[in-house]
Design a protein around this motif. Sequence first.
Motif, mmCIF file in Angstrom:
data_model
loop_
_atom_site.group_PDB
_atom_site.id
_atom_site.type_symbol
_atom_site.label_atom_id
_atom_site.label_comp_id
_atom_site.label_asym_id
_atom_site.label_seq_id
_atom_site.Cartn_x
_atom_site.Cartn_y
_atom_site.Cartn_z
ATOM 1 N N LYS A 144 96.381 -24.357 87.211
ATOM 2 C CA LYS A 144 96.549 -23.109 87.025
ATOM 3 C C LYS A 144 97.600 -22.902 85.220
ATOM 4 O O LYS A 144 97.052 -22.458 85.167
ATOM 5 C CB LYS A 144 98.032 -21.979 87.751
ATOM 6 C CG LYS A 144 97.762 -20.360 87.513
ATOM 7 C CD LYS A 144 99.299 -19.515 88.425
ATOM 8 C CE LYS A 144 99.379 -18.656 88.025
ATOM 9 N NZ LYS A 144 100.736 -18.346 88.761
ATOM 10 N N VAL A 154 94.497 -23.348 82.400
ATOM 11 C CA VAL A 154 93.959 -22.308 83.188
ATOM 12 C C VAL A 154 94.288 -21.509 81.572
ATOM 13 O O VAL A 154 94.242 -20.563 81.372
ATOM 14 C CB VAL A 154 93.748 -21.747 84.548
ATOM 15 C CG1 VAL A 154 92.619 -20.076 84.036
ATOM 16 C CG2 VAL A 154 92.607 -22.765 84.722
ATOM 17 N N GLU A 155 95.646 -21.540 82.183
ATOM 18 C CA GLU A 155 96.377 -19.691 81.975
ATOM 19 C C GLU A 155 97.397 -19.899 79.797
ATOM 20 O O GLU A 155 96.805 -19.481 78.856
ATOM 21 C CB GLU A 155 98.218 -19.682 81.846
ATOM 22 C CG GLU A 155 97.826 -18.645 82.946
ATOM 23 C CD GLU A 155 99.564 -19.350 83.770
ATOM 24 O OE1 GLU A 155 99.782 -18.326 84.374
ATOM 25 O OE2 GLU A 155 100.373 -19.935 83.438
ATOM 26 N N SER A 204 93.486 -18.306 79.161
ATOM 27 C CA SER A 204 93.748 -17.407 79.024
ATOM 28 C C SER A 204 94.568 -16.511 78.244
ATOM 29 O O SER A 204 94.193 -15.326 77.921
ATOM 30 C CB SER A 204 93.509 -17.263 80.251
ATOM 31 O OG SER A 204 95.003 -17.015 81.302
ATOM 32 N N SER A 227 91.209 -11.208 79.122
ATOM 33 C CA SER A 227 91.142 -12.303 79.455
ATOM 34 C C SER A 227 91.259 -12.466 81.703
ATOM 35 O O SER A 227 91.599 -11.038 81.937
ATOM 36 C CB SER A 227 92.640 -13.489 79.491
ATOM 37 O OG SER A 227 93.443 -12.736 80.085
ATOM 38 N N ASP A 286 92.924 -13.474 84.841
ATOM 39 C CA ASP A 286 93.625 -13.919 86.017
ATOM 40 C C ASP A 286 93.323 -15.309 85.652
ATOM 41 O O ASP A 286 92.726 -15.481 86.776
ATOM 42 C CB ASP A 286 94.217 -12.745 87.523
ATOM 43 C CG ASP A 286 94.973 -13.605 87.304
ATOM 44 O OD1 ASP A 286 96.543 -13.965 87.735
ATOM 45 O OD2 ASP A 286 95.043 -14.360 88.919
ATOM 46 N N ALA A 287 94.444 -16.109 86.010
ATOM 47 C CA ALA A 287 94.398 -17.445 86.047
ATOM 48 C C ALA A 287 93.789 -18.506 87.433
ATOM 49 O O ALA A 287 93.363 -18.609 88.115
ATOM 50 C CB ALA A 287 95.198 -18.453 85.846
ATOM 51 N N THR A 318 95.974 -24.263 92.737
ATOM 52 C CA THR A 318 96.723 -23.986 91.942
ATOM 53 C C THR A 318 97.513 -24.262 90.957
ATOM 54 O O THR A 318 98.183 -24.728 90.339
ATOM 55 C CB THR A 318 96.740 -22.868 91.745
ATOM 56 O OG1 THR A 318 98.099 -22.420 92.722
ATOM 57 C CG2 THR A 318 95.431 -21.871 91.987
ATOM 58 N N ARG A 367 88.803 -22.863 83.414
ATOM 59 C CA ARG A 367 89.447 -22.639 82.111
ATOM 60 C C ARG A 367 88.965 -22.066 81.293
ATOM 61 O O ARG A 367 89.335 -21.407 80.058
ATOM 62 C CB ARG A 367 90.037 -23.510 81.975
ATOM 63 C CG ARG A 367 91.106 -24.238 80.123
ATOM 64 C CD ARG A 367 91.888 -25.046 79.779
ATOM 65 N NE ARG A 367 89.870 -26.146 79.370
ATOM 66 C CZ ARG A 367 90.700 -27.363 79.414
ATOM 67 N NH1 ARG A 367 90.880 -27.796 79.263
ATOM 68 N NH2 ARG A 367 89.443 -28.107 79.148
ATOM 69 N N ALA A 375 87.683 -18.342 82.215
ATOM 70 C CA ALA A 375 88.857 -17.297 82.194
ATOM 71 C C ALA A 375 89.247 -16.177 80.857
ATOM 72 O O ALA A 375 90.102 -15.426 80.358
ATOM 73 C CB ALA A 375 90.487 -18.195 82.402
#
Length: 233
Positions: A103, A106-107, A110, A116, A118-119, A132, A151, A154
């Motif tokens: 997670k 990915v954030e 994003s 963006s 949401d992760a 996640t 990633r 996102a």
Amino acid sequence: MAYIEVKHNTKTYPSGETTVDANHDISFEIEKGQLVIILGSSGAGKSTLLNILGGMDTNTSGQVIIDGHDIALYSRKELTAYRRNDVGFVFQFYNLVPNLTAKENVELASQIVKESMDAEQALASVGLADRTGNFPAQLSGGEQQRVAIARAIAKKPKLLLCDEPTGALDYETGKQVVQILQDMSRKDGSTVIIVTHNAALAPIGDQVIHIHDGQVKQIDRQDHPADIASLEW
Ligand SMILES: Nc1ncnc2c1ncn2[C@@H]1O[C@H](COP(=O)(O)OP(=O)(O)O)[C@@H](O)[C@H]1O
Ligand SMILES: [Mg+2]
């Protein structure tokens, strides 16, 4: 006007006393929402082309028009904004940050853009809703590549660029990853470009651009691309 128009793209590198054209007078067009396979052997100039399309490298001459803008004319600052806001990248070796969870990886992407996804939603879309909180080392190669795809998407990129995305994966896992990429083009309308040396992937593209010695040798348009399930390699 097509969504992507590459016209006479040439990239010249110095090589000892002389120079080498990694890309030589390359021209093609890509429509929005297409899945395109760029096929060629090692050293053909595929990564050079993908890096130019993604604003990670600049060409020596020619136009690279993305959604009406010639990115070959962009300043460094404009290229940075283009890479950040408009392009998602997927590489052969995932390039995840080892001490961040799926997670958090990915954030990382994003959080740098305004609009963006949401992760957790991005991870769910690649089938990883229940992973996640895992770190990359706790995931298989295929799962790590799916995190890398999450990633990339996102950021809701205009363009998803994938350099040998199945290169490090076994056959079944590679198929799953390619299925996700095909779904992104077919269901979400994303424009997806996959660079590969694996000719077995060619049938799935709306278009196949064959590159040899830095030049376009052939372009195949396929009105009825194959389903991933029917692929063998
Ligand atoms: N930074 C560089 N400096 C000099 N030559 C390069 C550089 N990057 C790539 N090349 C050369 O350009 C050609 C195409 O490379 P590349 O785009 O990486 O091919 P591919 O991805 O198809 O394997 C090769 O001959 C390679 O050696
Ligand atoms: Mg390459």
